[in-house]
Design an enzyme around this catalytic site. Structure first.
Site, PDB file in Angstrom:
ATOM      1  N   GLN A  88      -7.724  58.208  41.385  1.00 46.95           N
ATOM      2  CA  GLN A  88      -6.869  58.635  42.488  1.00 46.95           C
ATOM      3  C   GLN A  88      -6.995  60.148  42.677  1.00 46.95           C
ATOM      4  OE1 GLN A  88      -4.958  56.388  44.274  1.00 46.95           O
ATOM      5  NE2 GLN A  88      -5.567  54.656  42.992  1.00 46.95           N
ATOM      6  N   ASP A  99     -13.997  42.339  34.869  1.00 45.94           N
ATOM      7  CA  ASP A  99     -15.339  42.572  35.417  1.00 45.94           C
ATOM      8  C   ASP A  99     -16.374  42.806  34.326  1.00 45.94           C
ATOM      9  OD1 ASP A  99     -14.396  45.047  34.579  1.00 45.94           O
ATOM     10  OD2 ASP A  99     -15.290  46.144  36.252  1.00 45.94           O
ATOM     11  N   GLY A 100     -15.947  42.792  33.051  1.00 41.57           N
ATOM     12  CA  GLY A 100     -16.864  43.041  31.955  1.00 41.57           C
ATOM     13  C   GLY A 100     -16.967  44.498  31.570  1.00 41.57           C
ATOM     14  N   GLY A 159     -12.781  51.739  40.027  1.00 38.87           N
ATOM     15  CA  GLY A 159     -12.795  50.387  40.550  1.00 38.87           C
ATOM     16  C   GLY A 159     -13.983  49.615  40.022  1.00 38.87           C
ATOM     17  N   HIS A 202      -3.326  46.677  36.957  1.00 38.63           N
ATOM     18  CA  HIS A 202      -4.464  46.665  36.020  1.00 38.63           C
ATOM     19  C   HIS A 202      -4.077  47.023  34.581  1.00 38.63           C
ATOM     20  CE1 HIS A 202      -4.568  50.876  37.245  1.00 38.63           C
ATOM     21  NE2 HIS A 202      -5.285  50.640  38.343  1.00 38.63           N
ATOM     22  N   LEU A 244     -13.985  55.381  35.248  1.00 40.75           N
ATOM     23  CA  LEU A 244     -14.198  54.152  36.010  1.00 40.75           C
ATOM     24  C   LEU A 244     -13.500  54.265  37.360  1.00 40.75           C
ATOM     25  CD1 LEU A 244     -13.746  51.374  33.294  1.00 40.75           C
ATOM     26  CD2 LEU A 244     -15.835  51.877  34.567  1.00 40.75           C
ATOM     27  N   ASN A 267      -5.438  49.638  31.780  1.00 40.77           N
ATOM     28  CA  ASN A 267      -6.108  50.748  32.452  1.00 40.77           C
ATOM     29  C   ASN A 267      -5.091  51.694  33.088  1.00 40.77           C
ATOM     30  OD1 ASN A 267      -8.307  48.204  33.116  1.00 40.77           O
ATOM     31  ND2 ASN A 267      -9.037  50.034  32.090  1.00 40.77           N
ATOM     32  N   ASP A 310     -10.312  44.672  41.841  1.00 43.05           N
ATOM     33  CA  ASP A 310     -10.306  46.131  42.040  1.00 43.05           C
ATOM     34  C   ASP A 310     -11.621  46.584  42.675  1.00 43.05           C
ATOM     35  OD1 ASP A 310      -9.167  48.634  42.066  1.00 43.05           O
ATOM     36  OD2 ASP A 310      -9.517  49.064  39.949  1.00 43.05           O
TER      37      ASP A 310
END
Length: 378
Positions: A135, A242-243, A303, A210, A301, A213, A268
């Site tokens: 953000q 998502d791994g 998204g 999330h 990271l 995170n 995300d």
């Protein structure tokens, strides 16, 4: 229309072999068969519901571009997401207002061959700078109920999830006010300790953005948001499977802490989703996608480039039963945003559904009983 010879996923969150009848866009009859399902029998899933994504196909929800949002919605349908709640970023109010108005237009015009926009997830700008993630720091601000109301008016009431860091000044009052307006408040991008997080839930927050995170970790002396949320049976939480965002062991731990009835799988996804590796932007910041991992210049990271369908498959590969993973990508997120007519295969519900192979491949998509002509091979 009758879809026969399938293992359909019922509202009891289990598979049943038989047939499903669709009329006038609704499920009208479920007929279990007396015999056992044959080997490698295809499955009929409810359409997936993604309540946290930013973009795909080169388009970002926060851009406020109508054609881009239509492109996003059609891509989502092609990969098995039939309902969605796009997430905004921490940006100037005028930018967010434009995105909200564009979302309301998509809802009203309901283009064909597209996922249905069921809400808006207001991710920011009321976050802690220490946990801002991807953000933009320059647009962060303290909770402001009047700003929320201005954006909600622009959105025509579409904001269904409003995120906030509960430790910020004025957060408790904000949470109470937004909750009273029928919107789910989510604790997000927060440095809150256990007491601050618990105070947020006591004020009315009922969701966590999330999980793991952009928040403190679960420690034995400082359980933080994760510990506080796990103790509240009325609180749901998102997982980005998502791994990259969460280790498989942490995914399995989350299912033990919260149970499959309280988790929501989310993608995300950002604008680069569906385009492969390369450069893009997120919230005005440069993002690089390499080997399927999206990051800012400092390695944060930013998204994902995953689809929700891919996240379901990832969760299964991590040891989560398919029945549980599906619940977390359909009925649970639909409940969080108040989309009561989707997320399950049941008589009277909207006939959004996916035909999937026993190998978890996507073979066909129906939107309100109308078959999509070109689903992507997944």
């Amino acid at each position: 229309m009758k879809i026969a010879g399938v293992r359909y996923y019922g509202e009891d969150f289990a598979f049943h072999y038989g047939s499903v009848t669709v009329e006038n866009g609704l499920f009208t009859r479920l007929e279990p068969a007396a015999e056992e399902a044959p080997a490698n029998c295809p499955m009929l899933w409810p359409g997936l519901v993604d309540i946290h994504l930013h973009g795909n196909s080169g388009a970002d929800f926060s851009d406020g571009d109508y054609d881009g949002l239509v492109k996003m919605a059609r891509y989502l349908a092609s990969v098995g997401v039939t309902s969605f709640s796009p997430a905004s970023m921490t940006l100037p109010e005028a930018t967010l207002e434009k995105a909200c108005r564009t979302a309301a237009r998509l809802r009203d015009e309901a283009p064909d061959n597209a996922a249905v926009l069921r809400g808006i997830t207001m991710e920011g700008p009321f976050f802690n700078a220490a946990k801002k993630g991807a953000q933009a720091a320059e647009y962060l601000r303290l909770p402001d109920i009047t700003l929320f109301r201005r954006l909600q008016k622009a959105a025509g009431g579409l904001i269904r999830i409003a995120c906030v860091a509960p430790e910020l000044e004025g957060a408790a009052e904000y949470i109470r006010a937004v909750t009273q307006e029928g919107v789910t408040v989510s604790e997000a991008h927060t440095a809150a300790n256990y007491d601050a997080a618990a105070a947020g839930f006591a004020a009315g927050a009922r969701h966590v953005t999330h999980l793991f995170n952009a928040m403190p970790p679960l420690l034995h002396r400082e359980p933080g948001v994760i510990g506080a949320a796990s103790e509240r049976p009325d609180v749901t939480a998102e997982l980005i499977c998502d791994g990259y965002h969460i280790h498989p062991s942490a995914v399995r731990a989350a299912f033990k802490l919260f149970g499959p009835e309280r988790l929501c799988l989310v993608s995300d996804a950002i604008s680069a989703t569906g385009l492969g590796d390369g450069a893009c932007t997120l919230g005005g910041q440069a993002v690089t996608v390499r080997d399927g991992r999206a990051t800012l210049a400092d390695g944060t990271l930013a998204g994902s480039v995953a689809t929700l369908f891919g996240c379901v498959r990832q969760a299964v590969s991590m040891g989560i039963p398919l029945e549980s993973a599906l619940r977390c990508a359909t009925a649970n997120p639909a409940r969080v945003i108040g989309a009561e007519d989707v997320g399950v295969i049941a008589v009277g519900k909207r006939a959004d559904c996916l035909l999937c192979g026993a190998d978890l491949s996507l073979q066909a998509v129906w939107l309100a009983g109308q078959k999509l002509e070109t689903p992507l091979a997944l």
